[in-house]
Structure formats: C-alpha cells, structure tokens
Design an enzyme around this catalytic site. Structure first.
Site, PDB file in Angstrom:
ATOM      1  N   ARG A  12       0.824  -1.208   0.000  1.00 55.46           N
ATOM      2  CA  ARG A  12       0.000   0.000   0.000  1.00 55.46           C
ATOM      3  C   ARG A  12       0.863   1.266   0.000  1.00 55.46           C
ATOM      4  NH1 ARG A  12      -3.604   3.761   3.212  1.00 55.46           N
ATOM      5  NH2 ARG A  12      -5.250   4.151   1.690  1.00 55.46           N
ATOM      6  N   SER A  13       2.149   1.120  -0.004  1.00 56.20           N
ATOM      7  CA  SER A  13       3.044   2.272   0.073  1.00 56.20           C
ATOM      8  C   SER A  13       3.527   2.679  -1.314  1.00 56.20           C
ATOM      9  CB  SER A  13       4.254   1.929   0.950  1.00 56.20           C
ATOM     10  OG  SER A  13       5.309   2.824   0.728  1.00 56.20           O
ATOM     11  N   PRO A  14       3.167   3.886  -1.780  1.00 58.01           N
ATOM     12  CA  PRO A  14       3.698   4.323  -3.078  1.00 58.01           C
ATOM     13  C   PRO A  14       5.216   4.452  -3.064  1.00 58.01           C
ATOM     14  CG  PRO A  14       2.609   6.138  -1.931  1.00 58.01           C
ATOM     15  CD  PRO A  14       2.296   4.902  -1.162  1.00 58.01           C
TER      16      PRO A  14
END
EC number: 5.99.1.4
Length: 217
Positions: A12-14
């Site tokens: 979920r981390s760009p």
C-alpha cells in the site's frame, strides 16, 4: 562475500513501489541480496496513526508522491482499487479488508520461493503505475506473478492454504522492523543501521560501498 540487507516493504506504500526498480538494478549489478520481509501497512496495523496527523500531512503527501514519481521517471496513479479499503471522507479503515492481507501473504510466499523482490517489483508496478484499472481482477496478478518467475496457481495455493502461518511471519517481521530502528516503509536494515524511505537509497548504497560492495562478474 555477498552483502545482505533486510527490506521491510508494503503493497500500500507508493514509496515502496518507487524503490523496487533501484533495488532490482542494485542486485543485478552488484553482489548483494535482500531478505524480503513484506509487512502490513500502517493503515491496517496502526490506523490511529493517521487520526492524529495534521491535515497538511495528507495534502503534502499527495503532492509529494506524484512529484517524486515524476522525478524518478515512473508511471504513477493512485490505485484502482486501493490495496487498503478506506473511507476518504473520515480517513478511517474498516477492519475487514478485501485485498491487503492476501497481497502481503503472496509477497511472503514469493520471498520464501526466492523471488521476493521480482514479485514486489512486478505487482507494485501493476498496482501503482496506472497502466490498468481493477488490478485485482482477471489475469493481471497472474501475469505479473509469471513475469516475476513464479507460478500463479502454486503461489495462490500457498497464500490461501497457509494464511495463518504467513500472517505469523508478517507479524514477526513487523516486530523485527521496529527492533531494527523504524516502523515505516520502505525500510532497509543493513549492518545495524536503518534506512527509512525510498529517498535513502543512495545513502544505503554508500554504506554498502563502505562495506566492500563488489560488482557481479
């Protein structure tokens, strides 16, 4: 001697997406290997973290991720759907999550099969590049998995049949991550030192060079 590091990373981390291509190039060119340790995002493990943020935190974050992706030359768009189900109006996260736990478990299983970084690279590109909508549907994940050198049916079976075991591994990685020096992702731990954020990649490589990093022959 092959140098080794731990990578704590979230789907979920760009910013996790933004570091994978550099780590891939690093491992291709130099005698170094990552111990890939996917973790659940803060939105799942400590959602209260976001409840206490100043409103400017979120607006700056949204500006920065697009700017950083453009700076790095990476295609980027907020995912459709978001890997973590979120109510944007209230910035809250329901307990029941349709995607993130299985994604993380797939990452752990891929790491166990020796293809952790290729899997993270291919799947994060699928999720964050904006090249497809509904990355979770059809054969998108299967094709990304195959590009990572893995069999989708076999990997899916591990994730589905061994979910409890894989969840235990993720939770152990989250404890190890804090012990190593930070709670955020992406985080690299090397030689007793934590490097939090994709913008610490150059410092990480600098440390590797100090420890005798050698080109692959």
């Amino acid at each position: 001697m092959t140098l080794a590091y731990d990578l704590y990373w979230s789907f979920r981390s760009p910013y996790s997406y933004m570091i994978t291509h550099r780590l891939t190039a690093l491992e291709r060119e130099f005698d170094v290997v990552g111990n890939i340790r996917p973790v659940y995002p803060l939105a799942v493990r400590t959602p209260e973290f976001f409840e206490t943020r100043d409103p400017l935190w979120f607006s700056y974050f949204m500006q920065d991720i697009h700017r950083e992706a453009a700076f790095l030359g990476l295609p980027f768009r907020w995912p459709i759907p978001d890997p973590v189900k979120m109510d944007f109006a209230t910035r809250t996260y329901p307990k029941e999550q349709p995607h993130i736990h299985r994604l993380t478990h797939l990452g752990v299983a891929a790491a166990e099969l020796g293809r952790g970084l290729p899997f993270l690279t291919q799947v994060s590109h699928l999720i964050w590049s904006g090249e497809v909508d509904n990355w979770h549907e059809g054969d998108h994940l299967a094709r990304a998995t195959e590009r990572a050198g893995l069999d989708w049916a076999a990997l899916s079976a591990i994730a589905d049949q061994e979910a409890d075991r894989l969840a235990t591994i993720v939770e152990a990685s989250q404890v190890a991550q804090r012990t190593a020096g930070h709670y955020g992702v992406p985080m690299i731990a090397f030689n007793g030192e934590a490097f939090f954020g994709q913008d610490r990649f150059d410092q990480f490589k600098w440390r590797l060079e100090q420890q005798g990093l050698k080109a692959r022959t």
